[in-house]
Design a protein around this motif. Structure first.
Motif, short mmCIF file in Angstrom:
data_model
loop_
_atom_site.label_atom_id
_atom_site.label_comp_id
_atom_site.label_asym_id
_atom_site.label_seq_id
_atom_site.Cartn_x
_atom_site.Cartn_y
_atom_site.Cartn_z
N LYS A 98 -4.12 23.97 1.79
CA LYS A 98 -4.83 22.75 1.40
C LYS A 98 -4.15 22.14 0.18
CE LYS A 98 -9.40 24.38 2.80
NZ LYS A 98 -10.79 24.62 2.37
N TYR A 99 -4.15 20.80 0.13
CA TYR A 99 -3.67 20.10 -1.04
C TYR A 99 -4.24 18.68 -1.04
CZ TYR A 99 -0.21 18.18 2.23
OH TYR A 99 0.40 17.58 3.29
N THR A 100 -4.16 18.02 -2.19
CA THR A 100 -4.64 16.65 -2.33
C THR A 100 -3.51 15.79 -2.88
OG1 THR A 100 -6.89 17.42 -2.75
CG2 THR A 100 -6.37 15.17 -3.45
N THR A 101 -3.38 14.59 -2.33
CA THR A 101 -2.43 13.62 -2.86
C THR A 101 -3.20 12.36 -3.24
OG1 THR A 101 -1.93 12.75 -0.65
CG2 THR A 101 -0.46 14.45 -1.52
N GLU A 102 -2.67 11.63 -4.21
CA GLU A 102 -3.29 10.37 -4.64
C GLU A 102 -2.20 9.35 -4.91
OE1 GLU A 102 -6.08 10.29 -7.86
OE2 GLU A 102 -6.87 12.28 -7.36
N ILE A 103 -2.52 8.10 -4.59
CA ILE A 103 -1.61 7.00 -4.91
C ILE A 103 -2.46 5.76 -5.15
CG2 ILE A 103 -1.24 6.24 -2.52
CD1 ILE A 103 1.79 5.91 -3.36
N THR A 104 -1.99 4.91 -6.05
CA THR A 104 -2.70 3.66 -6.33
C THR A 104 -1.90 2.51 -5.74
OG1 THR A 104 -3.71 4.55 -8.34
CG2 THR A 104 -3.63 2.15 -8.13
N ILE A 105 -2.57 1.69 -4.96
CA ILE A 105 -1.96 0.54 -4.30
C ILE A 105 -2.46 -0.71 -5.03
CG2 ILE A 105 -1.63 -0.67 -2.10
CD1 ILE A 105 -0.82 2.34 -2.00
N ASP A 106 -1.53 -1.59 -5.38
CA ASP A 106 -1.86 -2.80 -6.13
C ASP A 106 -2.42 -3.89 -5.20
OD1 ASP A 106 -2.21 -4.56 -8.19
OD2 ASP A 106 -0.08 -4.98 -8.49
N LEU A 107 -3.52 -3.56 -4.55
CA LEU A 107 -4.24 -4.49 -3.68
C LEU A 107 -5.73 -4.20 -3.81
CD1 LEU A 107 -2.32 -4.33 -0.26
CD2 LEU A 107 -2.28 -6.21 -1.89
N GLN A 108 -6.55 -5.23 -3.69
CA GLN A 108 -7.98 -4.99 -3.62
C GLN A 108 -8.27 -4.18 -2.37
OE1 GLN A 108 -10.30 -8.54 -4.07
NE2 GLN A 108 -9.59 -8.85 -6.17
N ARG A 109 -9.35 -3.42 -2.42
CA ARG A 109 -9.65 -2.49 -1.33
C ARG A 109 -9.80 -3.17 0.02
NH1 ARG A 109 -14.57 1.77 -1.61
NH2 ARG A 109 -15.73 -0.18 -1.56
N ASP A 110 -10.41 -4.36 0.08
CA ASP A 110 -10.57 -5.02 1.39
C ASP A 110 -9.22 -5.38 2.00
OD1 ASP A 110 -10.20 -7.02 -0.54
OD2 ASP A 110 -11.46 -8.47 0.51
N GLU A 111 -8.25 -5.79 1.18
CA GLU A 111 -6.90 -6.09 1.68
C GLU A 111 -6.19 -4.81 2.10
OE1 GLU A 111 -5.22 -9.01 2.41
OE2 GLU A 111 -7.28 -9.73 2.18
N PHE A 112 -6.35 -3.77 1.30
CA PHE A 112 -5.78 -2.45 1.62
C PHE A 112 -6.26 -1.98 2.99
CE2 PHE A 112 -6.56 2.10 1.75
CZ PHE A 112 -5.37 2.66 1.33
N ILE A 113 -7.58 -2.07 3.21
CA ILE A 113 -8.18 -1.60 4.46
C ILE A 113 -7.67 -2.42 5.65
CG2 ILE A 113 -10.35 -1.34 5.75
CD1 ILE A 113 -9.93 0.83 3.58
N LYS A 114 -7.53 -3.73 5.49
CA LYS A 114 -7.02 -4.58 6.58
C LYS A 114 -5.65 -4.10 7.04
CE LYS A 114 -9.24 -8.94 5.40
NZ LYS A 114 -9.01 -10.28 4.86
N ILE A 115 -4.79 -3.77 6.10
CA ILE A 115 -3.44 -3.32 6.44
C ILE A 115 -3.48 -1.93 7.06
CG2 ILE A 115 -1.18 -2.72 5.48
CD1 ILE A 115 -1.73 -4.97 3.38
N LEU A 116 -4.22 -1.02 6.43
CA LEU A 116 -4.30 0.36 6.92
C LEU A 116 -4.95 0.43 8.29
CD1 LEU A 116 -3.88 3.38 6.03
CD2 LEU A 116 -6.29 3.34 5.41
N ASP A 117 -5.93 -0.41 8.53
CA ASP A 117 -6.74 -0.35 9.75
C ASP A 117 -6.09 -1.03 10.96
OD1 ASP A 117 -9.07 0.74 10.79
OD2 ASP A 117 -10.20 -1.13 10.56
N ASN A 118 -4.95 -1.68 10.76
CA ASN A 118 -4.27 -2.37 11.86
C ASN A 118 -3.21 -1.45 12.45
OD1 ASN A 118 -2.68 -3.96 13.51
ND2 ASN A 118 -2.64 -5.70 12.12
N PRO A 119 -3.42 -0.95 13.68
CA PRO A 119 -2.46 0.00 14.25
C PRO A 119 -1.06 -0.58 14.43
CG PRO A 119 -4.10 -0.64 15.89
CD PRO A 119 -4.54 -1.21 14.59
N ASP A 120 -0.94 -1.90 14.53
CA ASP A 120 0.39 -2.50 14.64
C ASP A 120 1.21 -2.31 13.37
OD1 ASP A 120 -0.16 -3.34 17.22
OD2 ASP A 120 -0.83 -5.33 16.59
N ASN A 121 0.55 -2.01 12.25
CA ASN A 121 1.26 -1.78 10.99
C ASN A 121 1.80 -0.36 10.86
OD1 ASN A 121 0.89 -4.40 10.04
ND2 ASN A 121 -1.06 -3.89 9.07
N MET A 122 1.34 0.57 11.68
CA MET A 122 1.73 1.98 11.52
C MET A 122 3.25 2.15 11.55
SD MET A 122 -1.14 4.26 13.51
CE MET A 122 -0.55 3.84 15.13
N GLN A 123 3.92 1.41 12.42
CA GLN A 123 5.38 1.55 12.53
C GLN A 123 6.09 1.20 11.22
OE1 GLN A 123 7.20 -1.40 15.07
NE2 GLN A 123 5.63 -2.91 14.54
#
Length: 150
Positions: free
Chosen positions: A2-27
């Protein structure tokens, strides 16, 4: 393991989620991703399963993602299964001063002597790979830099 990683993304959370939640972005941030296809359920929703194919060195690897919990924008939990490895991912997303802190708790369970040996001898390689995905996501989300160009 087990381990934990953390990173801060310079985007508001709603914008972050839009990008993360779009499967076309995975590539663009999952280095080596060759493709994916739904196996069952509604894409992105609890209980759904998806097959993902990756290029690894000279070969290929397939894994199955199963979404366990989807409580957006706060958390997303899934398992990833491939031969000899069961990976449980618990992801938390915290809004902090207009940025998003992504906390990922990883738990790897190995089966078979070979995978257990790799997990024992090279635990740092797993954490390094997790951080690489997070950094690649950060580069794509903040700067539009895709791993498909590297």
């Amino acid at each position: 393991m087990k381990y934990t990683t953390e990173i801060t993304i310079d985007l508001q959370r709603d914008e972050f989620i839009k990008i993360l939640d779009n499967p076309d972005n995975m590539q663009h941030w999952m280095r080596g991703l060759l493709g994916y296809n739904m196996i069952s359920g509604e894409p992105g929703q609890e209980g759904s399963t998806m097959n993902m194919k990756f290029k690894r060195g000279k070969g290929e690897m397939e894994m199955v993602e199963t979404i366990l919990k989807r409580n957006m924008p706060d958390e997303f939990h899934a398992t990833y299964d491939t031969k000899g490895v069961h990976n449980i991912q618990r992801n938390y997303f915290k809004e902090e001063n207009g940025k998003t802190r992504w906390i990922s708790e990883s738990e790897f369970q190995f089966s078979g002597f070979g995978m257990k040996l790799i997990g024992f001898l090279m635990p740092g390689a797993f954490k390094k790979q997790s951080m690489k995905y997070a950094q690649d996501f950060k580069n794509f989300a903040e700067k539009g830099i895709s791993v498909t160009n590297s």
